[in-house]
Motif scaffolding. Structure first.
Motif, PDB file in Angstrom:
ATOM      1  N   GLU A  44      32.630  41.190  58.257  1.00 50.22           N
ATOM      2  CA  GLU A  44      32.057  40.765  57.010  1.00 50.22           C
ATOM      3  C   GLU A  44      31.479  42.023  56.405  1.00 50.22           C
ATOM      4  O   GLU A  44      31.538  42.417  55.305  1.00 50.22           O
ATOM      5  N   LYS A 101      28.420  34.457  47.392  1.00 49.47           N
ATOM      6  CA  LYS A 101      29.856  34.041  47.707  1.00 49.47           C
ATOM      7  C   LYS A 101      30.602  35.168  46.911  1.00 49.47           C
ATOM      8  O   LYS A 101      30.096  35.641  46.125  1.00 49.47           O
ATOM      9  N   TYR A 102      31.731  35.517  47.587  1.00 51.17           N
ATOM     10  CA  TYR A 102      32.605  36.579  47.050  1.00 51.17           C
ATOM     11  C   TYR A 102      33.653  35.922  45.787  1.00 51.17           C
ATOM     12  O   TYR A 102      34.445  35.005  46.244  1.00 51.17           O
ATOM     13  N   ASP A 103      33.644  36.526  44.910  1.00 48.78           N
ATOM     14  CA  ASP A 103      34.490  35.963  43.627  1.00 48.78           C
ATOM     15  C   ASP A 103      35.863  37.158  43.860  1.00 48.78           C
ATOM     16  O   ASP A 103      35.670  38.195  43.568  1.00 48.78           O
ATOM     17  N   ARG A 104      36.875  36.326  44.169  1.00 45.14           N
ATOM     18  CA  ARG A 104      38.025  37.212  44.199  1.00 45.14           C
ATOM     19  C   ARG A 104      38.762  37.558  42.822  1.00 45.14           C
ATOM     20  O   ARG A 104      39.314  38.827  42.954  1.00 45.14           O
ATOM     21  N   VAL A 105      38.372  37.089  41.779  1.00 48.65           N
ATOM     22  CA  VAL A 105      38.723  37.577  40.398  1.00 48.65           C
ATOM     23  C   VAL A 105      37.983  38.843  40.116  1.00 48.65           C
ATOM     24  O   VAL A 105      38.666  39.733  39.743  1.00 48.65           O
ATOM     25  N   ARG A 146      35.980  40.270  42.206  1.00 49.84           N
ATOM     26  CA  ARG A 146      35.681  41.336  43.269  1.00 49.84           C
ATOM     27  C   ARG A 146      34.397  41.660  43.387  1.00 49.84           C
ATOM     28  O   ARG A 146      33.996  42.767  43.706  1.00 49.84           O
ATOM     29  N   TYR A 198      30.227  39.894  44.799  1.00 48.58           N
ATOM     30  CA  TYR A 198      29.459  38.861  45.364  1.00 48.58           C
ATOM     31  C   TYR A 198      28.585  38.369  43.935  1.00 48.58           C
ATOM     32  O   TYR A 198      27.769  38.937  43.290  1.00 48.58           O
TER      33      TYR A 198
END
Length: 235
Positions: A124, A198-202, A204, A206
């Motif tokens: 991670e 948390k990781y925001d995939r949109v 990119r 945290y």
């Protein structure tokens, strides 16, 4: 005599394969030679080359393409992206050289040092290095400047998951160039409640979860797994 000389050359090649580049002082400290003879032998063989910086005032040695191919026999990571002194950041260079200086002080054998470029990419968070001790594996984080509080807390959490959830390593050792910076990180580590991310995939990035985690303390908690050390910066 020639065998020992060849072993010194091999050590220096493998070290540069692990870290991309190094200095004469570091390579001398690594291999125990008394001068730069082995380095110039490698240079004359077309395996390494060097350049100078205005700030460090010393040669920076790095593998050539031929050197990378040879070093890959011991360190497969050497076949990664070639080192280019035209693209490096001076700040990153100083960090990498300071990391090497610290690792030499540990006296951990070369084959028990795993550099950042050799750490599995499923981690991670990728620490600066791993060292394999007799009874455990320790992650090394060399910090030369203070990061944002959110980033520090996030990486603390990622180390906790790596240690306690995934057993990637048994502990993490933070290394600082001065007491003041070490104290700032230690104060954050001792904060009773840590913010969670948390990781925001949109985006990119945290982002805060709006939740907190209260880490378990004491000898049965997280405290023994984190070390905060100071090593005076000589670069």
């Amino acid at each position: 005599m020639y065998r020992r000389y060849s072993q010194k050359r091999e050590m220096q090649l493998r070290w540069m394969a692990k870290f991309g580049c190094s200095t004469s002082d570091l390579l001398i400290g690594l291999s125990g030679v008394k001068n730069t003879k082995t380095m110039y032998s490698l240079k004359n063989s077309g395996l390494i080359d060097c350049f100078r910086t205005d700030v460090l005032q010393q040669k920076i040695w790095h593998l050539t393409n031929e050197g990378r191919k040879l070093a890959a026999e011991w360190e497969p990571a050497a076949l990664g992206r070639a080192f280019s002194h035209g693209r490096f950041s001076f700040q990153t260079l100083r960090h990498d050289l300071s990391l090497q200086a610290y690792l030499l002080t540990t006296q951990v054998p070369l084959d028990r040092i795993v550099s950042e470029r050799c750490i599995p990419n499923h981690f991670e968070h990728i620490p600066d290095a791993l060292i394999k001790l007799d009874d455990s594996i320790v992650a090394i984080e060399l910090e030369r400047s203070h990061k944002s509080k959110d980033r520090v807390f996030r990486i603390f959490m990622q180390h906790c998951r790596a240690i306690f959830n995934h057993c990637h390593y048994g502990g993490v050792r933070y290394v600082f160039p001065n007491d003041a910076l070490a104290a700032r990180y230690l104060a954050l580590f001792n904060t009773p409640d840590w913010p969670m991310f948390k990781y925001d995939r949109v985006t990119r990035k945290y982002v805060p979860q709006g939740k907190i985690w209260t880490p378990p303390r004491g000898t049965k908690g997280i405290d023994p797994s984190f070390q905060f050390l100071v090593m005076e910066d000589s670069l």
